[in-house]
Motif scaffolding. Structure first.
Motif, mmCIF file in Angstrom:
data_model
loop_
_atom_site.group_PDB
_atom_site.id
_atom_site.type_symbol
_atom_site.label_atom_id
_atom_site.label_comp_id
_atom_site.label_asym_id
_atom_site.label_seq_id
_atom_site.Cartn_x
_atom_site.Cartn_y
_atom_site.Cartn_z
ATOM 1 N N MET A 238 0.840 -1.198 0.000
ATOM 2 C CA MET A 238 0.000 0.000 0.000
ATOM 3 C C MET A 238 0.872 1.243 0.000
ATOM 4 S SD MET A 238 -2.909 1.366 2.674
ATOM 5 C CE MET A 238 -1.677 1.889 3.875
ATOM 6 N N GLY A 239 0.564 2.181 -0.885
ATOM 7 C CA GLY A 239 1.278 3.440 -0.928
ATOM 8 C C GLY A 239 0.785 4.406 0.129
ATOM 9 N N SER A 240 1.510 5.485 0.336
ATOM 10 C CA SER A 240 1.126 6.472 1.346
ATOM 11 C C SER A 240 -0.169 7.189 1.004
ATOM 12 C CB SER A 240 2.256 7.496 1.523
ATOM 13 O OG SER A 240 2.549 8.137 0.288
ATOM 14 N N ASP A 241 -0.612 7.065 -0.259
ATOM 15 C CA ASP A 241 -1.900 7.633 -0.653
ATOM 16 C C ASP A 241 -3.009 6.590 -0.638
ATOM 17 O OD1 ASP A 241 -1.098 6.081 -2.768
ATOM 18 O OD2 ASP A 241 -1.420 7.614 -4.314
ATOM 19 N N MET A 292 2.860 -3.113 4.559
ATOM 20 C CA MET A 292 3.417 -1.762 4.495
ATOM 21 C C MET A 292 4.338 -1.543 5.685
ATOM 22 S SD MET A 292 0.402 -1.931 6.098
ATOM 23 C CE MET A 292 -0.645 -1.937 4.665
ATOM 24 N N LYS A 297 3.657 5.553 6.022
ATOM 25 C CA LYS A 297 2.406 4.870 5.684
ATOM 26 C C LYS A 297 1.377 4.949 6.812
ATOM 27 C CE LYS A 297 4.269 3.312 1.845
ATOM 28 N NZ LYS A 297 4.533 1.880 1.613
ATOM 29 N N ALA A 300 -2.070 6.608 6.130
ATOM 30 C CA ALA A 300 -2.855 5.799 5.196
ATOM 31 C C ALA A 300 -3.418 4.568 5.891
ATOM 32 C CB ALA A 300 -2.003 5.393 4.000
ATOM 33 N N VAL A 301 -2.633 3.959 6.781
ATOM 34 C CA VAL A 301 -3.115 2.822 7.549
ATOM 35 C C VAL A 301 -4.308 3.224 8.390
ATOM 36 C CG1 VAL A 301 -2.545 1.240 9.442
ATOM 37 C CG2 VAL A 301 -0.918 1.604 7.588
ATOM 38 N N TRP A 332 -3.569 -7.573 7.139
ATOM 39 C CA TRP A 332 -2.776 -6.352 7.030
ATOM 40 C C TRP A 332 -1.525 -6.575 7.864
ATOM 41 C CZ3 TRP A 332 -4.178 -1.217 5.126
ATOM 42 C CH2 TRP A 332 -5.313 -1.248 4.314
ATOM 43 N N MET A 334 2.223 -5.115 8.999
ATOM 44 C CA MET A 334 2.960 -3.846 9.074
ATOM 45 C C MET A 334 3.957 -3.859 10.221
ATOM 46 S SD MET A 334 -0.220 -1.586 10.573
ATOM 47 C CE MET A 334 -1.374 -2.478 9.525
ATOM 48 N N ALA A 338 4.443 1.978 10.958
ATOM 49 C CA ALA A 338 3.272 2.056 10.076
ATOM 50 C C ALA A 338 1.978 1.974 10.873
ATOM 51 C CB ALA A 338 3.318 0.947 9.026
#
Length: 361
Positions: A238-241, A292, A297, A300-301, A332, A334, A338
């Protein structure tokens, strides 16, 4: 609905005490189990406590003998809206390296189970940091001769280009493990040039989908009720967006769902263009892992897991739309940074801080 969050691999000295305070949140529960390492008896569960809302408790000393060590694993159940499925799980690991090790562990397990059950393992991997983590598969007991590998997303560049996801995978692990390249779905590299010399993403997407459907028929992939091939394991970053694969916020590709939707989509958001598996394919996987790492991140998370969509917009956060179907599961995965913006991580931050202090002893 409830989501489960597990904080893994935290090493605690027996004398360590933690006061875990969660923000006021209806239905938020933190289950904590402390274990003591005992060479003669093995790990033994010492305590189970629950923390409701802002109530806090302290873990009693796991042992008065500071030469022993203890591990703490906590599970958090978060009562949430109907868009949070019960089979959504979150694991928080101390470091990026631990996340990478966990990904490789999941690949090995899924491969062995799939081959034992059906004789073939269907795997999808993305580019970026998750692809790099797959380098840890070298030397692992993956049945590569029975593994069929697809890329979640891939830039439309010539084969051999340094930006090619396939070339990166070849360099990182495919060549080193001796994976049969006939089992790896790479782009064709059609000579329909875009301004910066990339292939035509529309043609590439059509050919990639054709190859996926062909493999599904020939190798007996399971299908959903909407006739979408089901990967045994779908790895996503997953990207930061909040993007996953090449599904980006605010783009029409994220809203393409439902029966008859394409399996592979062209994406011209950037140059060179790319192709991506569609959201129905991501959701159809038997197990989806979204990984991520890093503080970049964290927001976004939080947005994907805890923040309700203010407008009910179907394309504002692609990652939150990856929801398993027909018995599938979503994990998920991380590291601590994150996870640092999650409300339930008020307790997790205390755990991680104590863990860091313990490691420094």
């Amino acid at each position: 609905m409830a989501a489960t969050i597990a904080f893994q691999g935290l090493k605690w000295p027996p004398a360590c005490r933690a006061s875990l305070r969660l923000p006021a949140s209806s239905g938020t529960t933190l289950h904590v189990t402390a274990y003591r390492c005992n060479p003669s008896r093995g790990a033994r569960a010492l305590e189970l406590q629950q923390f409701q809302g802002q109530q806090s408790r302290q873990l009693r000393k796991a042992s008065r003998n500071t030469s022993k060590c203890a591990a703490l694993i906590s599970y958090v159940e978060v009562a949430a809206g109907s868009d949070y499925p019960e089979d959504l799980a979150v694991e928080v690991h101390p470091t990026e390296a631990a996340v990478g090790s966990r990904i490789c562990e999941l690949v090995v397990h899924a491969a062995q189970v799939a081959v034992a059950q059906r004789g073939a393992f269907f795997l999808a991997i993305p580019g970026g940091s998750v692809l790099k983590m797959c380098g840890g598969l070298v030397g692992q007991p993956v049945p590569w001769d029975r593994t069929f590998l697809f890329y979640v997303n891939h830039k439309c560049v010539p084969l051999g280009d340094k930006a090619s996801t396939h070339q990166k995978a070849l360099d990182l692990f495919l060549m080193r493990v001796g994976a049969p390249l006939a089992n790896v779905a790479a782009l064709k590299g059609f000579p329909f040039l875009w301004p910066q010399g990339s292939s035509d993403p529309v043609v590439e997407a059509r050919e990639y989908e054709s190859w996926l459907r062909q493999i599904a028929v020939q190798r007996g992939m399971d299908l959903t009720s909407d006739v979408v091939p089901r990967f045994d394991l779908m790895l996503l970053g997953m990207g930061s967006d909040g993007h996953v694969g090449s599904l980006y916020p605010g783009r029409s590709e994220t809203s393409i769902t439902g029966p008859g939707a394409p399996l592979v989509l062209p994406v011209d958001k950037k140059q060179p263009a790319s192709i991506t598996l569609s959201l129905p394919v991501m959701c159809a996987a038997k197990q989806v892992v979204i990984a991520m790492t890093g503080a970049g991140k964290a927001e976004a998370v939080r947005a994907a897991l805890q923040t309700p969509s203010p407008f009910g917009d179907s394309i504002e956060m692609p990652a939150r739309r990856v929801r398993p179907v027909e018995g599938g599961s979503a994990l998920w995965l991380m590291d601590g940074p994150a996870a640092s913006r999650l409300d339930v991580a008020a307790g997790a931050r205390a755990l991680l801080a104590a863990d860091n202090a313990a490691r420094a002893l």
